[in-house]
Write an enzyme that holds these catalytic residues in place. Structure first.
Site, PDB file in Angstrom:
ATOM      1  N   CYS A 251       0.756  -1.267   0.015  1.00 51.96           N
ATOM      2  CA  CYS A 251       0.020  -0.074   0.115  1.00 51.96           C
ATOM      3  C   CYS A 251       0.990   1.066  -0.038  1.00 51.96           C
ATOM      4  O   CYS A 251       0.126   2.232   0.324  1.00 51.96           O
ATOM      5  CB  CYS A 251      -1.206  -0.118   1.032  1.00 51.96           C
ATOM      6  N   ASP A 252       2.007   1.215  -0.490  1.00 58.06           N
ATOM      7  CA  ASP A 252       3.044   2.467  -0.428  1.00 58.06           C
ATOM      8  C   ASP A 252       3.719   2.656  -1.803  1.00 58.06           C
ATOM      9  O   ASP A 252       4.883   2.853  -1.775  1.00 58.06           O
ATOM     10  CB  ASP A 252       3.695   2.426   0.801  1.00 58.06           C
ATOM     11  N   PRO A 253       2.922   2.275  -3.026  1.00 60.86           N
ATOM     12  CA  PRO A 253       3.712   2.170  -4.050  1.00 60.86           C
ATOM     13  C   PRO A 253       4.002   3.693  -4.789  1.00 60.86           C
ATOM     14  O   PRO A 253       3.810   4.005  -5.875  1.00 60.86           O
ATOM     15  CB  PRO A 253       2.847   1.404  -5.336  1.00 60.86           C
ATOM     16  N   ASN A 257       9.454   3.890  -4.107  1.00 62.76           N
ATOM     17  CA  ASN A 257       9.474   2.832  -3.745  1.00 62.76           C
ATOM     18  C   ASN A 257       9.135   1.672  -4.650  1.00 62.76           C
ATOM     19  O   ASN A 257       9.111   0.501  -4.731  1.00 62.76           O
ATOM     20  CB  ASN A 257       8.089   2.444  -2.857  1.00 62.76           C
TER      21      ASN A 257
END
Length: 467
Positions: A251-253, A257
């Protein structure tokens, strides 16, 4: 009207500043008071700037729009400076605010997106402060809610309160990295850094070093001979598989990242997925409703869009929910989101409506299941990448989503059926549906290829000779 605009602008700044405050776990022994004071001072300066700079200017005039943009930019820069000065959790929150394209003005998201890849490093002491909770947070937020009753943002604090400690659990991050690498092992273009457990502890995570260009850096891809459309398509495949099929979602693209690199030996482009601290596990019932909703959105089946939006907590705000999920106008949702790309005018309409519908948006976010919040954040980050690569709303992305939805629903139906005949029937229906998608994809490819142009020209010539 002018008062409402001033209220929204001041609200955006105040909510952002207080949100940053609310996510800082205060410890006076670590000079937390200084950080809190800095946050409150920044919020006060931003609010004063909005109120004084726009107060005497006619609302809607060219001068008003120009000045508003300048105040947005100054305020965003102040928030960025606050994040960099306070570090720790402020950086994480700044990164999140930088992804709220549908909620915040462009000046904010453009300025805060710098934190995705150029965030200052934090000391161990600063990181440890993240896991301490201050007792005054809820009191302060209740005060802010009294000042701005239209803005419901308690969910922001609740989610950050739950998720931030997970992001800072290095053992959890290592386990997530190995799980997703195994789960998506069939995608040979995906690379996840290997974890060196023998050199890792709860305080230290040692992993394989990987490097590449950021996934939104189109110029880097062009310089290195990487196909932009292929990268966008493969990224969509990864996330469709995670969301619809497995229910285990990175959930942190943000671009810092997700890296891309061309393998010198094979010539293939790899996607490198970093930072595995934050994952969302989707319940089976939520995942099925979400699959059905996206199938309905792709088919422009408004009855089912309404049905499954309501099941996911949208209630009467289901049109707004559909627009937030797809980042398309309600007109485009009704027409079919795969029928046409996003135009500049439609993008402007969406941004303008975000300000007008702020109370409804925050009400909706407060009502949907908590699982949905991180998915919305993830959707925003992915759309931002597609926008930078100019591949937004491509037909191939919707085809891949359709495939995953069909597979996920069919697997679920087979698991609930005790009849061999019924399971065979489900498998046959699945195979036919996937075959139809493959056929449709082939025709799209043929239509856009040189061979397709030759075939079309030949058919036209034959038609001309016939008549």
């Amino acid at each position: 009207m002018a008062l409402r605009a001033l209220k929204f602008a001041s609200l955006t700044a105040a909510a952002s500043g207080i949100y940053l405050y609310g996510n800082k776990f205060l410890d006076p022994n670590d000079f937390g008071v200084v950080r809190v004071g800095r946050a409150i001072a920044t919020t006060a300066v931003i609010s004063y700037d909005y109120l004084t700079s726009l107060r005497s200017v006619p609302y809607g005039s060219e001068e008003y729009e120009f000045l508003k943009s300048q105040v947005h930019l100054r305020s965003a820069e102040r928030l960025r400076e606050l994040c960099c000065s306070n570090r720790g959790t402020f950086i994480k929150v700044g990164q999140h605010l930088g992804a709220l394209d549908y909620l915040l003005p462009e000046e904010y998201t453009r300025t805060l997106k710098v934190l995705h890849s150029q965030a200052p490093q934090s000391t161990r002491q600063e990181i440890e402060q993240v896991i301490r909770e201050d007792l005054g947070k809820e009191v302060l937020l209740l005060v802010v809610k009294q000042i701005f009753p239209d803005f419901e943002f308690m969910w922001l604090v609740e989610e950050a309160k739950k998720n931030l400690p997970l992001e800072l659990d290095f053992l959890n991050e290592g386990r997530n990295a190995e799980k997703v690498a195994h789960m998506l092992k069939n995608f040979d273009f995906l690379k996840v850094p290997r974890i060196y457990w023998e050199l890792s502890t709860s305080r230290v995570l040692l992993m394989e070093f990987m490097e590449g260009g950021q996934v939104n850096d189109k110029a880097y891809m062009e310089r290195n001979g990487i196909n932009v459309n292929e990268i966008s398509r493969n990224l969509g495949k990864l996330y469709s598989e995670m969301i619809f099929v497995n229910g285990f979602v990175h959930c942190d693209p943000h671009p810092g990242n997700v890296l891309v690199k061309k393998c010198p030996a094979s010539g293939k482009a790899h996607i490198i997925l970093l930072d595995h601290g934050l994952y969302q596990v989707l319940s089976e019932s939520f995942r099925m409703d979400y699959c059905h909703l996206w199938q309905a959105l792709i088919k422009a089946d408004m009855k089912r869009v309404q049905k499954y939006s309501r099941r996911l907590g949208a209630g009467d705000l289901y049109p707004l929910f559909a627009c937030m999920l797809t980042a398309r106008s309600w007109e485009s949702v009704n027409r079919g989101i795969d029928q046409s790309p996003v135009s500049a005018s439609e993008d402007m309409e969406i941004r303008s409506n975000a300000a007008a519908y702020l109370p409804q948006i925050t009400q909706l976010l407060n009502n949907v299941p908590r699982q949905m919040l991180l998915l919305l954040k993830t959707n925003d980050l992915l759309r931002g990448i597609e926008s930078a690569l100019h591949t937004r709303a491509s037909a191939s992305s919707f085809l891949n989503m359709s495939r995953c939805c069909i597979r996920a629903v069919s697997t679920y139906q087979r698991s609930k059926s005790h009849s061999l005949y019924r399971r065979a029937q489900i498998s046959l229906t699945e195979a036919l549906s996937l075959w139809q998608i493959n056929l449709h994809e082939f025709f799209l490819w043929l239509k856009g290829s040189q061979l397709g142009n030759w075939v079309i020209a030949l058919l036209r010539r034959m038609h001309h000779f016939t008549y």
